[in-house]
Scaffold this motif. Structure first.
Motif, short mmCIF file in Angstrom:
data_model
loop_
_atom_site.label_atom_id
_atom_site.label_comp_id
_atom_site.label_asym_id
_atom_site.label_seq_id
_atom_site.Cartn_x
_atom_site.Cartn_y
_atom_site.Cartn_z
N PHE A 165 0.87 -1.18 0.00
CA PHE A 165 0.00 0.00 0.00
C PHE A 165 0.90 1.23 0.00
CE2 PHE A 165 -2.92 3.22 1.49
CZ PHE A 165 -4.05 2.91 0.76
N THR A 166 1.38 1.55 -1.16
CA THR A 166 2.30 2.69 -1.26
C THR A 166 1.80 3.65 -2.32
OG1 THR A 166 3.60 1.45 -2.85
CG2 THR A 166 4.35 1.39 -0.56
N LEU A 167 2.24 4.90 -2.17
CA LEU A 167 1.92 5.92 -3.18
C LEU A 167 3.11 6.08 -4.10
CD1 LEU A 167 0.11 8.63 -1.02
CD2 LEU A 167 -0.92 6.88 -2.48
N PRO A 168 2.91 6.38 -5.34
CA PRO A 168 1.63 6.70 -5.97
C PRO A 168 0.83 5.49 -6.47
CG PRO A 168 3.38 7.03 -7.55
CD PRO A 168 4.05 6.57 -6.28
N GLU A 169 1.37 4.27 -6.25
CA GLU A 169 0.73 3.08 -6.86
C GLU A 169 -0.72 2.88 -6.41
OE1 GLU A 169 3.70 3.03 -5.42
OE2 GLU A 169 4.99 2.87 -7.18
N ARG A 170 -1.03 3.29 -5.20
CA ARG A 170 -2.36 2.98 -4.66
C ARG A 170 -3.40 4.10 -4.88
NH1 ARG A 170 -0.94 -1.38 -5.09
NH2 ARG A 170 -2.71 -1.22 -6.43
N TRP A 171 -3.03 5.14 -5.58
CA TRP A 171 -4.02 6.21 -5.86
C TRP A 171 -5.26 5.68 -6.58
CZ3 TRP A 171 -4.44 10.01 -2.93
CH2 TRP A 171 -3.39 10.80 -2.51
N PRO A 172 -5.10 4.78 -7.56
CA PRO A 172 -6.32 4.29 -8.23
C PRO A 172 -7.33 3.72 -7.25
CG PRO A 172 -4.38 3.60 -9.46
CD PRO A 172 -3.88 4.23 -8.19
N ASP A 173 -6.85 3.03 -6.20
CA ASP A 173 -7.77 2.46 -5.22
C ASP A 173 -8.47 3.56 -4.42
OD1 ASP A 173 -6.95 0.01 -6.03
OD2 ASP A 173 -5.40 -0.17 -4.47
N ILE A 174 -7.65 4.48 -3.88
CA ILE A 174 -8.22 5.55 -3.03
C ILE A 174 -9.15 6.44 -3.84
CG2 ILE A 174 -7.65 7.61 -1.66
CD1 ILE A 174 -4.97 6.15 -1.00
N LEU A 175 -8.67 6.86 -5.01
CA LEU A 175 -9.50 7.76 -5.83
C LEU A 175 -10.70 7.03 -6.41
CD1 LEU A 175 -6.70 9.77 -7.69
CD2 LEU A 175 -8.09 10.50 -5.74
N GLY A 176 -10.55 5.73 -6.65
CA GLY A 176 -11.69 4.95 -7.15
C GLY A 176 -12.85 5.00 -6.18
N ALA A 177 -12.51 4.92 -4.89
CA ALA A 177 -13.57 5.00 -3.87
C ALA A 177 -14.22 6.39 -3.89
CB ALA A 177 -12.98 4.72 -2.50
N VAL A 178 -13.36 7.42 -4.00
CA VAL A 178 -13.87 8.79 -4.02
C VAL A 178 -14.77 9.03 -5.23
CG1 VAL A 178 -13.20 11.22 -4.18
CG2 VAL A 178 -11.92 9.68 -2.69
N SER A 179 -14.38 8.45 -6.37
CA SER A 179 -15.20 8.66 -7.59
C SER A 179 -16.57 8.02 -7.45
CB SER A 179 -14.47 8.09 -8.82
OG SER A 179 -14.58 6.68 -8.84
N GLY A 180 -16.67 7.03 -6.55
CA GLY A 180 -17.96 6.36 -6.35
C GLY A 180 -18.95 7.21 -5.58
N PHE A 181 -18.51 7.73 -4.42
CA PHE A 181 -19.49 8.46 -3.59
C PHE A 181 -19.28 9.97 -3.57
CE2 PHE A 181 -16.17 6.81 -0.67
CZ PHE A 181 -15.70 7.99 -0.14
N GLY A 182 -18.12 10.43 -4.04
CA GLY A 182 -17.83 11.87 -4.00
C GLY A 182 -18.84 12.75 -4.72
N PRO A 183 -19.19 12.42 -5.98
CA PRO A 183 -20.13 13.29 -6.70
C PRO A 183 -21.49 13.39 -6.00
CG PRO A 183 -18.95 11.91 -8.25
CD PRO A 183 -18.58 11.42 -6.88
N LEU A 184 -22.00 12.26 -5.52
CA LEU A 184 -23.31 12.30 -4.84
C LEU A 184 -23.23 13.13 -3.56
CD1 LEU A 184 -26.21 11.32 -4.95
CD2 LEU A 184 -25.54 9.31 -3.63
#
Lengths: 275, 332
Positions: A51-70
């Motif tokens: 779990f290191t950056l920047p490799e794990r950004w897709p996971d973290i941001l993927g979650a944000v893209s799911g509920f962030g807009p709503l």
């Protein structure tokens, strides 16, 4: 002090004193943290997964893209629509704001919310790597990560603009939230109905419905083609069709068009109607 | 003394506009709600009036007569559907926005953020008006809210809400103060305090536009008044001249009913009203000899005949034909 700074200050004064604002930010942070904790847990149990950056950004941001807009749309409605029932919108105009300035304040609020949510996501991402096994890469962000953030932010802006336009037209947070959820359901059903018609053009057009655009902008495969190349060779063996990724360029243009139209409708309504 | 005379609204507005500086000037200002002819409501019907610098101008009318709609148009929250108005001589959109910076206004019920304290609400108003925070404390002190300033607006009594609205209106030390029903919800003591503040502001040369349905409040507070009914201004001018105009007489005789009946049939009488002291008769001409002759011919002999100066209430009744049960207000 220029007018934009004044409007930002006014919107901050209004938002910072509302409990719902801090509850929403806290809940957003909590969801992001939960996603990060799952990632850290997996990193600690599965060999070869760090779990290191920047490799794990897709996971973290993927979650944000799911509920962030709503989250953005709901919070926008909860912060804006009551200005009509409390009649503080009219009082702001009586006190000296023009309708255009009042509207600009709300656009600043929307942009501020998007920035704040993205800042929370980055903060959670960066701090969670401190508790993670494995060594971080040399840079925190890669260009793909920044593009992905931009796509998610655009998605939040579309939802937020939708919340803004509903608040302006309906002037009640309850009604605006009701219509928002109803629309989400309707937009989910429409593509299913078009499947029966069988027209490919129509099916393609469904990809450009407002919230579908947001979904496509939040599709991480569009930003990380390497993952796509990694996954696709395995899929035929599993009897699955190869995955594709949306064309982000065209979606960005459509997203910007939606934002302009939604904000324009909102401003027109505010200008035309009595307060 | 300015050159305003008691007049109907459509007279001499153009002359006034050309000869003096009007803080507010409306010309055939109209507001119609609803688009369909059958369902539309004409809330304000071609009203024209002018308010000059330094005047305390009362805008008097029953509930639903169009007072708040008129003010709404002046402060920019309601779009007129006809006519025009000027604020400090400005009529275009940009000019009006600039002019509104010189105005402090309250409209109907006070509108503030219920979850914020009185002081925080004023911080928002101060940010909009571009005034510094020390002025907030001055205004809170002026309306007697300093001690409760940190409490949430939703915990305030109606009187405290009105005071906060007044503080907000005065925050930028405006040249024109527009107050819509400032006594609403106030007890007699509160009404007295608001009246005192208005007098203080008037003495400092502020122009005040006071909308009210309380006749006593307007008569005691205002130098000029416009009476509005069903969206139309039916009379306007200086209060002193308005209450002094006309040829009204107070009559008394042994049998008041017989006297009243006779005067109702008198051709020169425009109105006959019973009072505790006798009957008040408004005459077209001031020919009192004809009145006494007319009555003596009918065997009615007067025990009292005196000139009568009407109160604003009587002027209002004469002008509108309305009862004033809900309009006399507290004589605080």
């Amino acid at each position: 002090m220029n007018i934009l700074t004044i409007l930002l200050r006014i919107e901050w004064l209004k938002a910072a004193k509302r409990r719902i604002f801090w509850v929403a930010i806290g809940a957003f942070g909590l969801f992001t943290v939960i996603r990060a904790v799952i990632g850290i847990y997996m990193a600690s149990t599965i060999p070869d997964v760090d779990f290191t950056l920047p490799e794990r950004w897709p996971d973290i941001l993927g979650a944000v893209s799911g509920f962030g807009p709503l989250f953005t749309a709901i919070l926008m409605i909860l912060l804006f629509a009551p200005e009509f029932s409390w009649r503080t919108a009219r009082q702001n105009i009586i006190d000296g704001l023009s309708k255009e300035q009042f509207f600009t304040g709300k656009v600043i609020l929307l942009a501020g919310l998007v920035l704040l949510f993205m800042a929370v996501a980055v903060l959670v991402g960066v701090s969670s790597t401190m508790f993670s096994p494995g060594e971080s890469g040399s840079a925190i962000f890669r260009p793909n990560d920044l593009s992905y953030m931009g796509g998610i932010a655009l998605g939040m802006l579309i939802y937020g603009s939708f919340g803004l336009v509903l608040s302006t037209y309906l002037r009640s947070s309850g009604s605006a939230l009701g219509v928002l959820f109803l629309y989400i359901i309707v937009e989910g059903i429409i593509p299913l109905l078009t499947l029966r018609i069988g027209s490919r053009t129509l099916r393609d057009a469904m990809e450009f419905l407002p919230f579908k655009v947001v979904e496509n902008l939040g599709d991480n495969l569009a930003y990380y083609p390497a993952e796509l190349l990694e996954m696709n060779p395995m899929r035929p063996e599993l009897d699955l069709v190869p995955l594709g990724s949306p064309d982000i360029g065209i979606h960005v243009i459509v997203a910007l068009a939606y934002i302009v139209v939604l904000l324009g409708l909102s401003l027109l309504n505010l200008r035309k109607r009595d307060l | 003394m300015d050159n305003l005379s008691v007049s109907t609204p459509d007279t001499d507005l153009q002359d006034q506009a050309s000869t003096s500086v009007n803080v507010i000037q409306t010309l055939d200002l109209t507001k119609r709600y609803g688009m369909r002819a059958k369902k539309s409501v004409l809330a304000v019907d071609r009203i024209s009036f002018a308010v000059k610098q330094g005047q305390v101008f009362g805008f008097l009318g029953p509930n639903g007569s169009g007072k708040t709609t008129t003010i709404g148009m002046l402060v920019g929250i309601i779009m007129p559907t006809g006519g025009s108005f000027r604020l400090f001589g400005n009529s275009d959109s940009r000019g009006l926005n600039a002019a509104r910076a010189r105005v402090g206004a309250t409209l109907e019920t006070p509108n503030f953020y219920p979850y914020m304290s009185g002081r925080d609400n004023l911080r928002i108003v101060a940010a909009i008006k571009g005034v510094n925070r020390s002025r907030i404390e001055e205004c809170l002190a002026l309306v007697g809210l300093s001690r409760r300033a940190k409490h949430r607006f939703k915990t305030y009594s109606q009187g405290m809400k009105q005071r906060l609205a007044l503080a907000a209106a005065m925050l930028n030390d405006p040249e024109l103060i527009v107050l819509d029903e400032p006594s609403n919800g106030l007890d007699p003591q509160g009404i007295r305090e608001i009246r005192k503040i208005i007098h203080t502001l008037a003495k400092r040369g502020k122009t005040i536009f006071l909308s009210s349905h309380l006749l006593v409040e307007v008569e005691r507070t205002c130098s000029h008044v416009a009476i509005i009914r069903d969206g139309r201004i039916i009379k306007w001018g200086p209060v002193a001249e308005m209450v002094g105009e006309g040829n009204a007489v107070l009559l008394r005789s042994e049998d008041i009913e017989v006297l009243a009946g006779a005067m109702e049939a008198y051709p020169d009488a425009t109105s006959v009203r019973r009072t505790d002291d006798g009957i008040v008769v408004a005459l077209d001409s001031g020919d009192l000899a004809s009145v006494t002759r007319y009555l003596s011919e009918r065997g009615i002999y007067l025990s009292l005949l005196a000139p009568h100066q009407p109160s604003l209430e009587e002027v209002f009744i004469d002008a509108t034909g309305e009862t004033t049960d809900s309009m006399t207000g507290l004589a605080a």
